[in-house]
Design a protein around this motif. Structure first.
Motif, short mmCIF file in Angstrom:
data_model
loop_
_atom_site.label_atom_id
_atom_site.label_comp_id
_atom_site.label_asym_id
_atom_site.label_seq_id
_atom_site.Cartn_x
_atom_site.Cartn_y
_atom_site.Cartn_z
N UNK A 105 0.85 -1.18 0.00
CA UNK A 105 0.00 0.00 0.00
C UNK A 105 0.89 1.23 0.00
N UNK A 106 0.62 2.23 -0.82
CA UNK A 106 1.48 3.43 -0.84
C UNK A 106 1.57 4.13 0.51
N UNK A 107 0.60 3.94 1.38
CA UNK A 107 0.64 4.59 2.68
C UNK A 107 1.38 3.81 3.75
N UNK A 137 14.18 4.39 8.84
CA UNK A 137 13.07 4.98 8.08
C UNK A 137 11.75 4.85 8.83
N UNK A 138 11.83 4.82 10.14
CA UNK A 138 10.60 4.72 10.94
C UNK A 138 9.75 5.98 10.78
N UNK A 139 8.46 5.79 10.48
CA UNK A 139 7.55 6.92 10.30
C UNK A 139 7.52 7.47 8.89
N UNK A 140 8.32 6.89 7.97
CA UNK A 140 8.37 7.37 6.59
C UNK A 140 7.51 6.46 5.72
N UNK A 141 6.52 7.04 5.04
CA UNK A 141 5.63 6.28 4.18
C UNK A 141 6.25 6.11 2.80
#
Length: 647
Positions: A23-25, A65-69
């Motif tokens: 999913x892109x999100x 990359x925690x929190x990066x969509x």
């Protein structure tokens, strides 16, 4: 064609390509489990990186990359990412990184009111497990986790500074020449000048590393250390049957030539307080029997020796044993793991063993017989084997060995008589060759304490079959003509080839962690000293229903008391961690925080019920002239005897 809600991403690693529908999100860390499903099982997830290019791109750790969509960085349907990672060496079925992490204390669970309370000192580091004694680790410096002290010493060059020589130096105050340049830590000239008998471990490491790895040759780096191995290698590639049915030159050990070990793993043993030794040998004073105990402490740098290490002893724990006039026999130590856990919470570890060998001289002046001297022996063959077995159980983790371990920091101390009739301490370590020879069952103790026996190839079952392979053993000595000659070690050889001596001492000012060590020592019931709840109540300042909290906080700095409280099982893990931290730091503020915990309140309630109680009514005094008091003398004596305890 994928739906509008999902996109397809391509991934490429050194193992091949695969695709994921995402999913892109979604955030990047959520992809970890899906990515690992397509990678080998030994992939280290902590080193997993993503890049937009195969070479020259921007590498980013997946964990960073925690929190990066995904749509935030502009990833679209069909985009390709490149994966890089490091592999974990598979040892004994488990990864080395996971093993090393498990050896460290889990600080997240050791909290009280959200505040971590475990000490942050140097804690013991367990070496990596091995499926085979000959198993080697590729690039051990990347996976083996050694102690913080070893890491600090590795960063130092260990150079020995020298002042300007007034006679030989011809340069100015800012110049340098061969006569004033710093010496290497393994300089033989400096060792002879300071009368240092053995190189320290890190000095020895510098010496052999300079000969093994030379940067000017631009060759690949090789671990400079390698443990001796005197056993028949298993799984020989030649294809013959396993020993004892078959053997060849590839799997049989080479001949052994014994020489005095030039280095020692620990250089000095320091007892934090003289009361440690005094209370330990007090058992011999009261019973006349020998005693054995295990040393708990920590390791620090020893500056008198270049890059030296010293073991600081903070406590001596005496396990169950049968003591006799001429020795002692260890019993089954059921709570050894519990004692080690208490030591770990206090920032300590098991650093050695100590035992007595004392015989009263009979002069009624406190002197003892001198049994160990230059004309007899300093460490018997039986004691060398005993020390070697303990060192084999406590190996040293180091990243400079091809097996991830080398030698041991475990020390052996002997309390015996000196040449003046006084009581003295001697410290030793079995050599690395001795430890391996004991593992391989090549040597055995002798009735003569000065020599070590070489075992026979045949077993003791009388069948005449070879149950062990004993290689040729030689040793070098100086003969009567002053020449170095090689001798065959069969059937026995001098025991001096199998150990190294250490120095020992006490600090100028006693500054031990446990400064309230007056609680009864464990396993001393044979001399009338037992650990009971009423003794704990008295030490913690509990009298009847009254409790002195400040006295209780000050009195818990006792290792034997901490072990006893741990065995009661009243305190929770967090409360016990706080208890050990207060005992180590002597912080009154945190001590009162301990007093307000539920577990401590439960402990006080138990001690108040089973501790010392005041008399219900005072006994009236009976004078010598008045025999008609409220109690006569015989009745008063009977009541006093009734209140006595024979336990």
């Amino acid at each position: 064609m994928s739906s509008s809600k999902h996109i397809l991403l391509r991934f490429e690693s050194k193992n091949g390509q695969f695709r994921l529908t995402v999913d892109p999100g979604d955030q990047f860390p959520t992809l970890l489990s899906k990515i690992l499903d397509n990678l080998p099982s030994n992939a280290d997830s902590r080193t997993l990186t993503l890049s937009n290019k195969a070479h020259g791109g921007e590498d980013r750790l997946l964990s960073s990359l925690k929190g990066v969509a995904l749509d935030r960085v502009g990833l679209k349907h069909g985009d390709k990412l490149f994966i890089k990672y490091k592999e974990q060496p598979q040892i004994n079925g488990n990864s080395a990184v996971a093993t090393a992490s498990a050896s460290q204390p889990h600080n997240s669970s050791n909290r009280l009111n959200g505040v971590p309370i475990l000490p942050t000192g140097d804690l013991p580091v367990a070496p990596l497990p091995q499926s085979s004694p000959t198993a080697t680790i590729k690039n051990p410096w990347e996976f083996v986790q050694q102690s913080a002290l070893d890491d600090r010493l590795d960063k130092r060059d260990g150079k020995i500074p020298r002042s300007r020589d007034q006679k030989m130096c011809r340069h100015g105050p800012k110049g340098m020449c061969d006569y004033c340049m710093p010496l290497e830590p393994y300089s033989q000239q400096y060792l002879e000048e300071k009368k240092i008998k053995h190189l320290s471990f890190h000095s020895y490491l510098r010496k052999i590393n300079s000969a093994t790895n030379k940067p000017e040759l631009k060759s690949s780096y090789m671990p400079p250390l390698s443990e001796p191995y005197y056993r028949v290698k298993s799984n020989c590639p030649s294809g013959h049957p396993q020993w004892p049915d078959g053997i060849c030159t590839k799997c049989q050990p080479s001949a052994i030539t014994l020489q005095p070990q030039p280095f020692r793993m620990v250089d000095h043993v320091e007892f934090a307080s003289p009361t440690l030794i005094d209370s330990f040998i007090n058992f011999w004073r009261l019973s006349g029997a020998q005693r054995i105990g295990y040393l708990y402490g920590h390791y620090e740098e020893y500056t008198p020796v270049p890059l030296g290490i010293k073991a600081i002893v903070e406590a001596i724990y005496e396990p169950p044993q049968i003591d006799e006039i001429d020795g002692c026999t260890e019993g089954e130590w059921e709570n050894e793991i519990d004692v080690d856990e208490v030591a770990r919470l206090c920032g300590l570890q098991k650093v050695g063993v100590i035992f007595t060998d004392l015989i009263d001289a009979g002069a009624a002046n406190g002197t003892v017989v001198c049994k160990r001297h230059i004309d007899s022996y300093y460490l018997s063959s039986l004691e060398v084997v005993f020390s070697a077995r303990l060192q084999a159980r406590n190996p040293k983790a180091t990243k400079w060995s091809d097996t991830g371990r080398f030698g041991s920091n475990f020390v052996t101390c002997v309390v015996s008589g000196d040449e003046n009739g006084g009581i003295a301490i001697s410290a030793f370590q079995a050599s690395n060759s001795a430890v391996e020879m004991v593992r391989a069952d090549i040597i055995g103790p002798s009735a003569d304490p000065t020599v070590m026996l070489v075992q026979s190839d045949e077993g003791q079952d009388g069948s005449g079959k070879r149950t062990r392979y004993i290689p040729e053993v030689f040793y070098r000595r100086i003969n009567e003509y002053g020449a170095s000659v090689q001798e065959n070690a069969r059937p026995n050889f001098p025991v001096e080839y199998l150990y190294v001596t250490l120095t020992h001492g006490f600090p100028n000012e006693a500054a031990g962690i446990f400064n309230a060590s007056d609680f009864h020592i464990e396993n001393r019931e044979v001399i009338g000293e037992g650990q009971e709840l009423r003794t704990v109540a008295k030490k913690l300042g509990i009298s009847g229903s009254k409790t002195n909290g400040e006295d209780g906080v000050k009195s818990i700095a006792d290792f034997h008391l901490l072990c006893f409280l741990h065995g009661m099982g009243v305190l929770s893990k967090e409360e016990e961690s706080l208890l050990c931290h207060v005992a180590r730091s002597h912080d009154i503020a945190e001590g009162f925080q301990l007093l307000n915990t539920p577990g401590w309140a439960t402990l006080l309630a138990i001690l108040q019920e089973s501790g010392e109680r005041p008399s219900k009514r005072p006994l009236p005094a009976v004078s010598n002239g008045d025999q008609q008091g409220y109690f006569d003398s015989s009745e008063q004596l009977a009541k006093r005897f009734k209140g006595a305890s024979l336990r």
